[in-house]
Each structure stands twice: as C-alpha cells, then as structure tokens.
Design an enzyme around this catalytic site. Structure first.
Site, mmCIF file in Angstrom:
data_model
loop_
_atom_site.group_PDB
_atom_site.id
_atom_site.type_symbol
_atom_site.label_atom_id
_atom_site.label_comp_id
_atom_site.label_asym_id
_atom_site.label_seq_id
_atom_site.Cartn_x
_atom_site.Cartn_y
_atom_site.Cartn_z
ATOM 1 N N LYS A 115 -52.573 -1.694 -10.420
ATOM 2 C CA LYS A 115 -52.491 0.035 -10.185
ATOM 3 C C LYS A 115 -53.785 0.690 -9.992
ATOM 4 O O LYS A 115 -53.457 1.902 -9.438
ATOM 5 C CB LYS A 115 -51.911 0.626 -11.968
ATOM 6 C CG LYS A 115 -50.119 0.312 -12.296
ATOM 7 C CD LYS A 115 -49.755 0.676 -13.701
ATOM 8 C CE LYS A 115 -48.587 0.586 -13.828
ATOM 9 N NZ LYS A 115 -47.906 0.717 -14.614
ATOM 10 N N LYS A 204 -35.437 -10.347 -6.344
ATOM 11 C CA LYS A 204 -34.581 -9.571 -7.102
ATOM 12 C C LYS A 204 -35.014 -7.969 -6.776
ATOM 13 O O LYS A 204 -35.472 -7.260 -6.244
ATOM 14 C CB LYS A 204 -36.133 -9.158 -8.695
ATOM 15 C CG LYS A 204 -36.817 -8.442 -8.358
ATOM 16 C CD LYS A 204 -37.322 -7.932 -10.094
ATOM 17 C CE LYS A 204 -38.079 -7.057 -10.297
ATOM 18 N NZ LYS A 204 -37.328 -6.144 -10.690
ATOM 19 N N LYS A 207 -36.262 -0.696 -8.966
ATOM 20 C CA LYS A 207 -35.765 0.819 -8.249
ATOM 21 C C LYS A 207 -36.763 1.277 -7.005
ATOM 22 O O LYS A 207 -36.331 1.848 -6.215
ATOM 23 C CB LYS A 207 -35.884 1.446 -9.278
ATOM 24 C CG LYS A 207 -36.819 1.345 -9.962
ATOM 25 C CD LYS A 207 -36.711 2.117 -11.767
ATOM 26 C CE LYS A 207 -38.285 1.992 -12.563
ATOM 27 N NZ LYS A 207 -38.752 0.517 -12.707
HETATM 28 P P1 ATP Z 1 -40.251 -1.399 -10.043
HETATM 29 O O1 ATP Z 1 -39.479 -1.348 -9.123
HETATM 30 O O2 ATP Z 1 -40.495 -0.039 -10.484
HETATM 31 O O3 ATP Z 1 -41.417 -2.859 -10.642
HETATM 32 P P2 ATP Z 1 -38.174 -2.035 -11.216
HETATM 33 O O4 ATP Z 1 -36.110 -1.265 -11.224
HETATM 34 O O5 ATP Z 1 -38.715 -3.607 -11.481
HETATM 35 O O6 ATP Z 1 -39.196 -1.184 -10.496
HETATM 36 P P3 ATP Z 1 -39.266 -1.964 -14.043
HETATM 37 O O7 ATP Z 1 -39.734 -0.882 -14.295
HETATM 38 O O8 ATP Z 1 -40.221 -2.569 -13.559
HETATM 39 O O9 ATP Z 1 -38.049 -1.869 -12.945
HETATM 40 O O10 ATP Z 1 -38.421 -2.538 -15.166
HETATM 41 C C1 ATP Z 1 -37.472 -2.522 -16.150
HETATM 42 C C2 ATP Z 1 -37.171 -3.660 -17.225
HETATM 43 O O11 ATP Z 1 -35.836 -3.693 -16.282
HETATM 44 C C3 ATP Z 1 -37.697 -4.825 -17.355
HETATM 45 O O12 ATP Z 1 -37.574 -4.992 -19.284
HETATM 46 C C4 ATP Z 1 -37.066 -5.798 -16.432
HETATM 47 O O13 ATP Z 1 -37.906 -7.373 -17.056
HETATM 48 C C5 ATP Z 1 -36.268 -5.664 -15.801
HETATM 49 N N1 ATP Z 1 -34.990 -5.491 -14.834
HETATM 50 C C6 ATP Z 1 -36.312 -5.149 -13.632
HETATM 51 N N2 ATP Z 1 -35.358 -5.607 -12.316
HETATM 52 C C7 ATP Z 1 -34.624 -6.447 -12.725
HETATM 53 C C8 ATP Z 1 -33.704 -7.042 -11.804
HETATM 54 N N3 ATP Z 1 -33.156 -7.329 -10.904
HETATM 55 N N4 ATP Z 1 -32.336 -7.449 -13.011
HETATM 56 C C9 ATP Z 1 -32.884 -7.978 -14.120
HETATM 57 N N5 ATP Z 1 -33.737 -7.505 -14.972
HETATM 58 C C10 ATP Z 1 -34.470 -6.662 -14.212
HETATM 59 MG MG MG Z 2 -40.956 -4.178 -11.635
#
Ligand code: ATP
Ligand code: MG
Length: 337
Positions: A115, A204, A207
């Site tokens: 970060k 994967k 967001k």
């Molecule tokens: P960012 O792009 O900001 O990393 P993200 O969608 O990966 O966002 P996080 O905030 O990193 O989301 O993770 C929130 C939760 O969602 C975590 O427990 C992570 O393991 C889960 N998660 C994130 N993406 C996925 C996915 N594609 N499938 C299943 N679980 C997910």
């Molecule tokens: Mg993530």
C-alpha cells in the site's frame, strides 16, 4: 464460551465474488455456531478513515450491517454487532500494544509494503493499523478470526503481540487467536471459492477491476446484472463441463449457479452434462443472479435504520463491558491503574 470475530470493511461496493466467496460463508459460519460461540461482528470504522474521508461513511456503516442481515444472519443473544469507534478501548489498547510492537515487525507486513509502494507520502495509520487490528481481536479473547489470505500475516502479528505481553508479565492476559492453518480449517474453506472475472475468466473477479462487464455488483440493477452474465466470455469447445483450466468461463458460470442456488457444484455439473448450448446456460445463470440480487436488495431495503441502531445499542453496551474489563487488566500490569 469462545469467540468468533469478524469485521466487514464499510464499503457499499461488493461484488458477487465478495458475497458468494466471503460474506455468505461467514454468515453461514455465524448461524451454525451462534448457540455455542460468541459471534462478534464489528464495523471497523476507524480503519475506514485511513484511506479517505468519506461523506457517506455514517450511512454506509448502517448499510454494511443491513448487508449481513440481508445475507441471512440470524440474530440471537450471542450475536454482538458494534461499531469500533463506539468502543474507545480499541484505540486505547492500540496505543499500549504499540509500546511492545517493534518497527521492524511492522515493516515486514506485506500489506504495508504494497500500500505504500511508490507513494511519496503515506500516513502513519497505514503502518500502524495492524496494531489496531490486534487490539480489535485481543480485547475479546477472539480465537477465531475468519479473514482472507491477505490478512494472515496480521493474525500472526496479533498472536505474537499477545504472547509477548503474556510473557513479559508472566500472566495469561490475552488469549492469542489460533494459528492461521487452524483458522482455515475452522472456516472450512480449504478449497477457497474464487469467482472469476466475467470478461477475463483466467483472473478472479475484483471490485477494483475497471471493466464494467467484468464484475457484477450486489447493488447493480438486477436486469443490468443479467445482461453482464449474458455477455460473459466463454470458449469454443462447445461442451458444458467443469474444467477450470481449459474452460474457465463456463466453469465459472456453473460455480456461480451452484452458489447462488446453494446446491452442490456436482449437482449443477450433472444437470448440464451433455448439453452444448452456452446460451441456455447463460440464460439460466443470468436469471438466477437477477433473482438473487432482487431478493438481496429488497431485504436490505426492508431493514430500517432504527432496527439497526437498536442492535448497535445492545451490541455496543456488551462490547464496552468486555473490552473495558480486558483493558483494565492491561492497564494494571503496566501500572497505569
Ligand atoms: P480489491 O480489488 O480491492 O482487492 P476484492 O474484490 O478482491 O477487492 P477484497 O476487499 O480484497 O475484495 O476482499 C474481500 C473478501 O472477498 C475477502 O475475504 C476475499 O477473499 C473475498 N474475495 C475477493 N474476491 C473474491 C472472488 N472473486 N471470489 C471469492 N471471494 C473473493
Ligand atoms: Mg482483493
């Protein structure tokens, strides 16, 4: 009674990946254990202000709690919901723990490195927040803290700080959270679910991905979400089968269909075995996702702010009681009291 603790970052941006892969499993875990564990669900609002000042924060805090209920969380007397900033002991213990944590160990945190990388200036909280996280956990003797892989290092830090303080004073003041391997076993997620990006199914779903059609958000208009599923990237194999390596797009759709309807993946695979029309599968998944979003959004809207504030009032009373008692023990050994 042992404690399971979880915090949902205040964020109305939630993909179906986050929901199906993290939130729903957490809610199921809570429902399953709520008769014999304390289930602490807190809103880490002090963590939210690290990155920016968000004008919507207060509303989003309430919304994030509604999301848990919309996902099926069943409240009972062991389920405690509270806001971090309403329990001042979190900040107080954070300071005390920062007196036994070392710069060196914080410097090793991958999250901090990632970060802060390439930035000319980062605030001190980005460096310090793992200590606040340790306080969030240790105040409640929480042994189980279901988190994503990216947070495992912080759980280990929490264990180390707890054991260091216990050793320093020769007393079992803190209950360290269990090791990450045990956390994973407890969560039952050895084969972690990974929903794939709709446009690039090798990756994967995230967001932070820019592509609008890559991800379905839980607050997308349900019809628009269905269209995104219809436009998902597939392949030219021409067979509906589960093969994440050669057919990640089709496999992802089968996975989504199974999770949305809460049926075993194997059942969905069997239902579609021998079928060749990708359009049929897409239409089915699109309709399942559309229905899920409609139901979810209706449930979020049906919960009033007043109801949430009622839960918070009870939860914060409980949390302050537990947290202040633990803080006092710590203040005693430091001769502050
Ligand atoms: P960012 O792009 O900001 O990393 P993200 O969608 O990966 O966002 P996080 O905030 O990193 O989301 O993770 C929130 C939760 O969602 C975590 O427990 C992570 O393991 C889960 N998660 C994130 N993406 C996925 C996915 N594609 N499938 C299943 N679980 C997910
Ligand atoms: Mg993530």
């Amino acid at each position: 009674m042992k404690t399971i603790l979880t915090g949902l970052r205040v964020n109305s941006e939630l993909t179906i990946g986050n929901y199906l892969g993290a939130l729903l499993p957490m809610v199921r875990l809570a429902n399953q254990h709520k008769d014999d564990y304390n289930i602490n669900i807190f809103v880490p609002d002090l963590h939210s202000i690290i990155s920016e000042v968000d004008g919507e924060l207060k509303d989003n805090i309430l919304k994030s709690i509604k999301i848990y209920f919309a996902a099926g969380l069943q409240p009972n007397e062991n389920v405690h919901i509270y806001r971090q900033s309403y329990v001042p002991a979190h900040s107080e213990l954070c300071w005390i723990l920062s007196c036994i944590a070392s710069m060196g160990e914080l410097n090793r945190m991958t999250q901090y490195k990632e970060k802060s990388e390439g930035k000319s200036s980062v605030n001190a909280a980005i460096f310090n927040y793992p200590i606040l996280m340790a306080a969030d956990i240790l105040l409640y003797d929480a042994e189980y803290v279901p988190v994503g892989e990216d947070q495992f290092q912080h759980i280990e830090l929490t264990r180390n700080l707890a054991m260091r303080l216990n050793n320093k004073f020769g007393q079992e003041i803190f209950v360290p959270p269990v090791k990450t391997e045990e956390q994973i076993k407890f969560m039952g997620v050895e084969n972690g679910i990974r929903i794939r990006d709709l446009s690039n199914p090798e990756k994967k779903m995230s967001k932070s991905t820019a592509g609008e059609n890559s991800k379905v958000m839980m607050f997308d208009a349900p019809e628009a979400a269905a269209k995104k599923i219809m436009s998902a990237t597939t392949d030219s194999v021409g067979k509906i089968q589960y093969d994440m390596f050669n057919q990640p797009g089709i496999s992802n759709l089968l996975q989504i269909e199974a999770l949305v309807n809460d049926v075993p993946l194997q059942d969905v695979i069997s239902t579609w075995a021998g079928e060749t029309h990708y359009g049929d599968l897409k239409r089915k998944v699109a309709s399942s996702v559309q229905t899920m979003l409609e139901d979810f959004q209706n449930r979020v809207n049906d919960i009033s702010d007043e109801k949430v504030l009622e839960y918070l009032e009870t939860g914060e009373k409980y949390a302050n009681g537990i947290a202040n008692a633990k803080l006092l023990e710590v203040q005693h050994v430091f001769n502050l009291r």
